[in-house]
Motif scaffolding. Sequence first.
Motif, PDB file in Angstrom:
ATOM      1  N   VAL A 117       0.719  -1.496   0.318  1.00  0.00           N
ATOM      2  CA  VAL A 117      -0.071  -0.222  -0.202  1.00  0.00           C
ATOM      3  C   VAL A 117       0.953   0.896   0.005  1.00  0.00           C
ATOM      4  O   VAL A 117       0.481   2.276  -0.903  1.00  0.00           O
ATOM      5  CB  VAL A 117      -1.329  -0.094   1.627  1.00  0.00           C
ATOM      6  CG1 VAL A 117      -1.692   1.024   1.252  1.00  0.00           C
ATOM      7  CG2 VAL A 117      -2.015  -1.352   0.906  1.00  0.00           C
ATOM      8  N   TRP A 118       2.043   0.887   0.559  1.00  0.00           N
ATOM      9  CA  TRP A 118       2.475   1.984   0.575  1.00  0.00           C
ATOM     10  C   TRP A 118       3.888   2.438  -1.030  1.00  0.00           C
ATOM     11  O   TRP A 118       3.739   3.312  -1.270  1.00  0.00           O
ATOM     12  CB  TRP A 118       3.681   1.937   1.799  1.00  0.00           C
ATOM     13  CG  TRP A 118       4.377   3.034   1.718  1.00  0.00           C
ATOM     14  CD1 TRP A 118       6.053   2.947   1.502  1.00  0.00           C
ATOM     15  CD2 TRP A 118       5.113   4.948   1.939  1.00  0.00           C
ATOM     16  NE1 TRP A 118       6.868   4.322   1.743  1.00  0.00           N
ATOM     17  CE2 TRP A 118       5.629   5.676   2.235  1.00  0.00           C
ATOM     18  CE3 TRP A 118       3.679   5.394   2.899  1.00  0.00           C
ATOM     19  CZ2 TRP A 118       5.782   6.474   2.244  1.00  0.00           C
ATOM     20  CZ3 TRP A 118       4.060   6.877   3.638  1.00  0.00           C
ATOM     21  CH2 TRP A 118       5.083   6.950   2.405  1.00  0.00           C
ATOM     22  N   THR A 119       3.958   1.740  -0.845  1.00  0.00           N
ATOM     23  CA  THR A 119       4.345   1.846  -2.293  1.00  0.00           C
ATOM     24  C   THR A 119       3.821   1.836  -3.513  1.00  0.00           C
ATOM     25  O   THR A 119       4.455   3.336  -4.303  1.00  0.00           O
ATOM     26  CB  THR A 119       5.350   0.301  -3.027  1.00  0.00           C
ATOM     27  OG1 THR A 119       6.332  -0.722  -1.201  1.00  0.00           O
ATOM     28  CG2 THR A 119       5.803   0.156  -3.572  1.00  0.00           C
ATOM     29  N   GLU A 120       2.246   1.788  -3.609  1.00  0.00           N
ATOM     30  CA  GLU A 120       1.956   1.678  -4.662  1.00  0.00           C
ATOM     31  C   GLU A 120       0.169   2.502  -4.637  1.00  0.00           C
ATOM     32  O   GLU A 120       0.239   3.486  -5.190  1.00  0.00           O
ATOM     33  CB  GLU A 120       1.224   0.351  -4.999  1.00  0.00           C
ATOM     34  CG  GLU A 120       1.581  -0.862  -5.259  1.00  0.00           C
ATOM     35  CD  GLU A 120       0.633  -2.076  -5.423  1.00  0.00           C
ATOM     36  OE1 GLU A 120      -0.447  -1.669  -5.335  1.00  0.00           O
ATOM     37  OE2 GLU A 120       1.530  -2.841  -5.343  1.00  0.00           O
ATOM     38  N   VAL A 121       0.626   3.378  -3.651  1.00  0.00           N
ATOM     39  CA  VAL A 121      -0.618   4.123  -3.259  1.00  0.00           C
ATOM     40  C   VAL A 121      -0.421   5.340  -2.354  1.00  0.00           C
ATOM     41  O   VAL A 121      -0.035   6.433  -2.201  1.00  0.00           O
ATOM     42  CB  VAL A 121      -2.207   3.925  -2.165  1.00  0.00           C
ATOM     43  CG1 VAL A 121      -2.539   4.565  -2.493  1.00  0.00           C
ATOM     44  CG2 VAL A 121      -2.117   2.987  -2.564  1.00  0.00           C
ATOM     45  N   ARG A 122       1.049   5.071  -1.662  1.00  0.00           N
ATOM     46  CA  ARG A 122       1.883   5.752  -0.828  1.00  0.00           C
ATOM     47  C   ARG A 122       0.622   6.136   0.842  1.00  0.00           C
ATOM     48  O   ARG A 122       0.985   7.608   0.553  1.00  0.00           O
ATOM     49  CB  ARG A 122       1.849   7.775  -1.552  1.00  0.00           C
ATOM     50  CG  ARG A 122       3.586   7.809  -2.057  1.00  0.00           C
ATOM     51  CD  ARG A 122       4.682   6.366  -1.809  1.00  0.00           C
ATOM     52  NE  ARG A 122       6.519   6.983  -1.492  1.00  0.00           N
ATOM     53  CZ  ARG A 122       7.162   5.906  -1.522  1.00  0.00           C
ATOM     54  NH1 ARG A 122       6.697   4.797  -1.594  1.00  0.00           N
ATOM     55  NH2 ARG A 122       8.767   7.234  -1.568  1.00  0.00           N
ATOM     56  N   LEU A 123       0.145   5.655   0.703  1.00  0.00           N
ATOM     57  CA  LEU A 123      -1.103   5.890   1.934  1.00  0.00           C
ATOM     58  C   LEU A 123      -0.333   4.735   3.331  1.00  0.00           C
ATOM     59  O   LEU A 123       0.704   3.632   3.258  1.00  0.00           O
ATOM     60  CB  LEU A 123      -1.875   5.654   1.610  1.00  0.00           C
ATOM     61  CG  LEU A 123      -3.282   5.882   2.023  1.00  0.00           C
ATOM     62  CD1 LEU A 123      -3.539   7.162   2.587  1.00  0.00           C
ATOM     63  CD2 LEU A 123      -4.111   5.337   2.182  1.00  0.00           C
ATOM     64  N   PRO A 124      -0.030   6.035   4.281  1.00  0.00           N
ATOM     65  CA  PRO A 124       0.676   5.101   5.376  1.00  0.00           C
ATOM     66  C   PRO A 124      -0.882   4.300   5.983  1.00  0.00           C
ATOM     67  O   PRO A 124      -1.818   4.438   6.783  1.00  0.00           O
ATOM     68  CB  PRO A 124       1.166   5.998   6.866  1.00  0.00           C
ATOM     69  CG  PRO A 124       0.364   6.757   6.354  1.00  0.00           C
ATOM     70  CD  PRO A 124      -0.277   6.949   4.942  1.00  0.00           C
ATOM     71  N   ILE A 125      -0.807   3.244   6.083  1.00  0.00           N
ATOM     72  CA  ILE A 125      -1.254   1.922   7.130  1.00  0.00           C
ATOM     73  C   ILE A 125      -0.771   0.992   8.406  1.00  0.00           C
ATOM     74  O   ILE A 125       0.337   1.145   8.405  1.00  0.00           O
ATOM     75  CB  ILE A 125      -2.401   0.919   6.308  1.00  0.00           C
ATOM     76  CG1 ILE A 125      -1.770  -0.071   5.390  1.00  0.00           C
ATOM     77  CG2 ILE A 125      -2.879   1.847   5.000  1.00  0.00           C
ATOM     78  CD1 ILE A 125      -2.171  -1.197   4.733  1.00  0.00           C
ATOM     79  N   GLY A 126      -1.780   0.958   8.673  1.00  0.00           N
ATOM     80  CA  GLY A 126      -1.592  -0.126   9.941  1.00  0.00           C
ATOM     81  C   GLY A 126      -2.239  -1.377   9.480  1.00  0.00           C
ATOM     82  O   GLY A 126      -3.915  -1.497   9.502  1.00  0.00           O
ATOM     83  N   VAL A 127      -1.548  -2.871   9.725  1.00  0.00           N
ATOM     84  CA  VAL A 127      -2.034  -3.741   9.524  1.00  0.00           C
ATOM     85  C   VAL A 127      -2.123  -4.869  10.835  1.00  0.00           C
ATOM     86  O   VAL A 127      -1.103  -5.017  11.682  1.00  0.00           O
ATOM     87  CB  VAL A 127      -1.620  -5.391   8.838  1.00  0.00           C
ATOM     88  CG1 VAL A 127      -2.323  -6.150   8.063  1.00  0.00           C
ATOM     89  CG2 VAL A 127      -1.914  -4.360   7.625  1.00  0.00           C
ATOM     90  N   GLY A 128      -3.433  -5.553  11.830  1.00  0.00           N
ATOM     91  CA  GLY A 128      -3.944  -5.878  12.309  1.00  0.00           C
ATOM     92  C   GLY A 128      -4.385  -7.077  12.111  1.00  0.00           C
ATOM     93  O   GLY A 128      -5.196  -7.332  11.046  1.00  0.00           O
ATOM     94  N   VAL A 129      -3.949  -8.739  12.258  1.00  0.00           N
ATOM     95  CA  VAL A 129      -4.194  -9.571  12.323  1.00  0.00           C
ATOM     96  C   VAL A 129      -4.562 -10.829  13.447  1.00  0.00           C
ATOM     97  O   VAL A 129      -3.662 -10.646  14.987  1.00  0.00           O
ATOM     98  CB  VAL A 129      -3.818 -10.482  11.922  1.00  0.00           C
ATOM     99  CG1 VAL A 129      -3.384 -11.698  11.614  1.00  0.00           C
ATOM    100  CG2 VAL A 129      -2.671 -10.351  10.737  1.00  0.00           C
ATOM    101  N   GLY A 130      -6.136 -11.233  13.789  1.00  0.00           N
ATOM    102  CA  GLY A 130      -6.494 -11.960  14.872  1.00  0.00           C
ATOM    103  C   GLY A 130      -7.281 -12.954  14.578  1.00  0.00           C
ATOM    104  O   GLY A 130      -7.431 -13.000  13.191  1.00  0.00           O
ATOM    105  N   PRO A 131      -7.698 -13.482  15.327  1.00  0.00           N
ATOM    106  CA  PRO A 131      -8.398 -14.940  15.031  1.00  0.00           C
ATOM    107  C   PRO A 131     -10.110 -14.708  15.018  1.00  0.00           C
ATOM    108  O   PRO A 131     -10.631 -15.530  14.815  1.00  0.00           O
ATOM    109  CB  PRO A 131      -7.835 -16.418  15.821  1.00  0.00           C
ATOM    110  CG  PRO A 131      -7.781 -15.270  17.041  1.00  0.00           C
ATOM    111  CD  PRO A 131      -6.968 -14.379  16.757  1.00  0.00           C
ATOM    112  N   THR A 132     -10.242 -13.618  15.048  1.00  0.00           N
ATOM    113  CA  THR A 132     -11.925 -12.673  15.015  1.00  0.00           C
ATOM    114  C   THR A 132     -11.366 -11.638  14.746  1.00  0.00           C
ATOM    115  O   THR A 132     -10.090 -10.706  14.858  1.00  0.00           O
ATOM    116  CB  THR A 132     -12.348 -13.232  16.716  1.00  0.00           C
ATOM    117  OG1 THR A 132     -11.832 -11.892  17.400  1.00  0.00           O
ATOM    118  CG2 THR A 132     -11.827 -14.323  17.533  1.00  0.00           C
ATOM    119  N   PRO A 133     -12.703 -10.927  13.859  1.00  0.00           N
ATOM    120  CA  PRO A 133     -12.833  -9.866  13.686  1.00  0.00           C
ATOM    121  C   PRO A 133     -12.314  -8.898  15.255  1.00  0.00           C
ATOM    122  O   PRO A 133     -12.121  -7.761  14.708  1.00  0.00           O
ATOM    123  CB  PRO A 133     -14.054  -9.431  13.043  1.00  0.00           C
ATOM    124  CG  PRO A 133     -14.425 -10.630  12.869  1.00  0.00           C
ATOM    125  CD  PRO A 133     -13.723 -11.214  14.085  1.00  0.00           C
TER     126      PRO A 133
END
Length: 419
Positions: free
Chosen positions: A128-144
């Motif tokens: 996302v940073w390379t293609e859109v130049r937008l900083p994001i956070g990514v969180g992963v877990g076993p439930t939403p």
Amino acid sequence: MYALCDANSMYASCEKIFDPAIRDKPVVVLTNNDGCICAACHIAKRLGVGKKFIPYFQVKDDLEKAGAVIRSSNYELYADISQRMMDTCSRFAPNSHIYSIDEIFHNYDGWEPPEGWFQHARAIRRAVWTEVRLPIGVGVGPTPTLAKAANHASKRIAGYRGVAVIDNEQTRQHILQNMELTDIWGIGSRLAQRLQGLNIYTPWQLAHANPSLIRKQFSVLVESTVYELQGVVKLTWDDVKAPKKEIYSTRSFGQRILEKNLLCQALIQHAGIAAAKLRRQNSLACVAVIFATNSPHDAQGYYRKSITHRFAIPTQDTTVIANICRQAVEQIFRKGVSFYRCGVGLIDLCDKAMFQQDFFTQFTDNSNLMACMDAINMRYGRNTVHVASQGFQQKFAMRREFLSPQYTTRLSDIPRIQC
């Protein structure tokens, strides 16, 4: 597993993409008519000048002292950048759900990346940073809910630096113990106060609460949140969002309205916006609410007038709703009142596919005309075609004095590079 990708200060970050000169400066974005702060970059927040929903005029001097860059909300730019972000993120998961303009959920449905969850999340963030130049956070877990908590940790808890994965008990405990109750998805301030009455002060304590007791004291949704914090999936989403039960279009004016015909044009414009939304979800409106008001701070006193009209036959036709607005203006308008805000609401909605017509009352909607108008506006932009009674030169249009160029959606604003 689930993942949540969430842009950092979406509006402010979008403003920095095409303007390198402000990337190292505090940037603040204002709401409609430049009224309040609605977004601020991390630099502005660190300086203490980016508190949300504070009226701009109250902090104008503080913003100037801090050297903040002020921008009006550039919705056209934000929507386009959002779509680019969603397209990029969607490549990394078999199932995706766009939750808001800056958030997208991934459902991996049993699939696991060979490189591991942490490296997979880093790859999404980097793409996302390379293609859109937008900083994001990514969180992963076993439930939403745990994915949402991990996303919070990726941006707010020290050490995670944009990526957090809850894939073991130790990490789950660490993150939930370092969050506030109101940081949990679906837990507001009032609900948090009630939970504190049961000696539940942290998400970690909530995760160890008795789900049955929580259901009796609160609701099924809070019970589901407890299960989700424990790692049991309870919350799901549909591929298509459920149709809205009511649709409103309302906005304050860029400048006050004192003339009846201008108020009529504004109301008919809102009727067109609401009717287009109604058609997109294939619903019919049984009732229309038309209203206008001045500001409660006006010296002549507060004035608000609302008209409710029930249609003989439910409708989704802009012209039918516009005619009702034209009639309502005669009752709403009062000479000498400086109208500050107006709007149109469509309520008591029903599904067009399930609607049974009246044998004795003719259905007056011109469905072919509305479909043609929607198709043109979808292709060439909103208001390319509209009813004439809406007017053409709108003096009441939204004030955006600090508007940046629409770099990606307007031909004249496309950046030019001289080599």
